[in-house]
Enzyme design. Structure first.
Site, PDB file in Angstrom:
ATOM      1  N   GLY A   1       0.806  -1.217   0.000  1.00  0.00           N
ATOM      2  CA  GLY A   1       0.000   0.000   0.000  1.00  0.00           C
ATOM      3  C   GLY A   1       0.836   1.262   0.000  1.00  0.00           C
TER       4      GLY A   1
ATOM      5  N   THR B   1      -0.112   4.027  -2.790  1.00  0.00           N
ATOM      6  CA  THR B   1      -0.889   5.051  -3.484  1.00  0.00           C
ATOM      7  C   THR B   1      -1.965   5.647  -2.583  1.00  0.00           C
ATOM      8  OG1 THR B   1      -0.527   3.843  -5.537  1.00  0.00           O
ATOM      9  CG2 THR B   1      -2.229   5.545  -5.566  1.00  0.00           C
TER      10      THR B   1
ATOM     11  N   GLU C   1       8.950  -3.558  -8.644  1.00  0.00           N
ATOM     12  CA  GLU C   1       7.571  -3.360  -9.083  1.00  0.00           C
ATOM     13  C   GLU C   1       7.526  -2.922 -10.541  1.00  0.00           C
ATOM     14  OE1 GLU C   1       3.636  -1.135  -7.315  1.00  0.00           O
ATOM     15  OE2 GLU C   1       5.506   0.005  -7.375  1.00  0.00           O
TER      16      GLU C   1
END
Length: 376
Positions: A114, A116, A232
């Site tokens: 988490g 964003t 990512e």
């Protein structure tokens, strides 16, 4: 920098492709996840000492790309082993490594990520989720949006900000938040995008965590954060390349077989040339992805940051173009459920938007690589 895959990488690619072919477009996410775990693919990047394969992002990106090329991508590979597993392996305490890495490697546990937020996006300097000490504990407060697979995850690695005791400025820190932590709630976001993994908005309302929920050094800040963000971007590139390859393969097969006026449509350059260009673009994106993964696995975080952003940009663009051309090649059939390409029109946009937009990547390259001044 190697540009030709090793025999080990070729063997891994072949084996994962066979797994993907067995499951195909109509795959069951849980069944595929379970089989990939048994074969050791989920933790191929994690340390052998904790049940992983001892490889790196190079190997994990092969796994995701080949599953995507078979039409059965596992989005949580980007999140659970690539981001969270990598961060814990590099910066976690011995207890965190013992508790999480074997379970992430064998697929019995999942972890979401988490970062964003509604107002900050992925700008770590604007994150408003804050953490402050309360005795031996931490208290987290804030909101997150577009967080993948929270309903599947046993915990979420949350990016918050703590106050630097010396300067008073806020700095990013990472916390493991169990799914059942009091004050930690989730709400599904109604997406038109059809995917096996759902998106969520998270609320952290004075979530109390023990001191050992902090991952790594409180003062390491951006170093630890980018240890997860570079993988990512590399894995998002793998996701996009796999999707593009899948769409292209469907289009090529159709163009070989479909005949109009007794000639396969693939014989016409108006059909053949755009498909050839899509293939070239995907191959070029893969080369940059391999470079980024090799740099990251070699410990060159700075070099990997530039290459990972470029790989993600190139792969996102190549994927969108490949999907668009594939649908166009099939004509009306490209919009039918039978061929399964229409849903990729929306899905392919994800690689352009997430985890960072192409415009922000262009900002990064113009500022960091070319040395141009900022406009903001």
């Amino acid at each position: 920098m190697p540009t030709i895959e090793t025999d080990e990488h070729k063997a891994l690619r072949s084996a994962v492709a066979a797994l993907g072919k067995r499951h195909g477009r109509a795959y069951d996410r849980e069944a595929l996840w379970s089989e990939a775990a048994k074969l050791g693919y989920l933790g191929v990047n994690l340390p052998e000492a904790y049940g992983g394969g001892g490889g790196g992002i190079s190997e994990l990106s092969i796994v995701l790309e080949e599953l995507g090329a078979a039409g059965c991508p596992l989005l949580m590979l980007v999140v659970s082993p690539a981001i969270c597993g990598t961060v814990i392996a590099r910066f976690g305490t011995d207890a965190q490594k013992q508790h999480w890495l074997p379970a992430l490697a064998d697929g019995t546990r999942l972890m979401a990520f988490g970062i964003t937020e509604p107002d900050a996006g992925s700008n770590s300097h604007r994150i408003t989720t804050t953490a402050h000490r309360d005795g031996d504990n931490w208290i987290l407060t804030g909101r997150k949006v577009f967080i993948s697979g929270v309903d599947l995850a046993d915990a979420t690695l949350i990016v918050g900000r703590t106050e630097d005791a010396r300067t008073g400025r806020l700095k990013p820190c990472l916390f493991i938040v169990p799914r059942d932590a009091p004050g930690f709630t989730r709400r599904p976001i109604d997406m038109e995008l059809t995917a096996a993994e759902k998106q969520f908005e998270l609320t952290l309302d004075d979530v109390r965590l023990p001191g050992d929920a902090l991952v790594g050094d409180e003062d390491a800040g951006l170093l630890q954060l980018f240890a997860g963000l570079n993988p990512e971007r590399i894995m998002t590139a793998a996701f996009a390349i796999g999707m593009g390859r899948h769409a292209l393969a469907e289009a090529v097969e159709y163009a070989r077989d479909r005949q109009v006026w007794n000639t396969p449509i693939g014989a016409h350059q108006a059909i053949a040339h755009p498909l050839a260009q899509a293939h070239i673009d995907l191959e070029l994106a893969r080369l940059m992805m391999q470079k980024a993964a090799a740099l990251y696995d070699a410990g060159d975080d700075m070099g990997a940051g530039e290459a990972a952003n470029m790989a993600k940009y190139a792969a996102g663009e190549a994927c969108v173009k490949a999907v668009d051309q594939a649908v166009h090649t099939l004509g009306g059939n490209g919009l039918t459920r039978e061929f399964g390409l229409a849903s990729l029109i929306t899905a392919s946009r994800v690689a352009r938007i997430a985890p960072v937009s192409r415009e922000m990547i262009l900002n990064y390259v113009s500022h960091q690589t070319l040395g141009l001044p900022k406009s903001y």
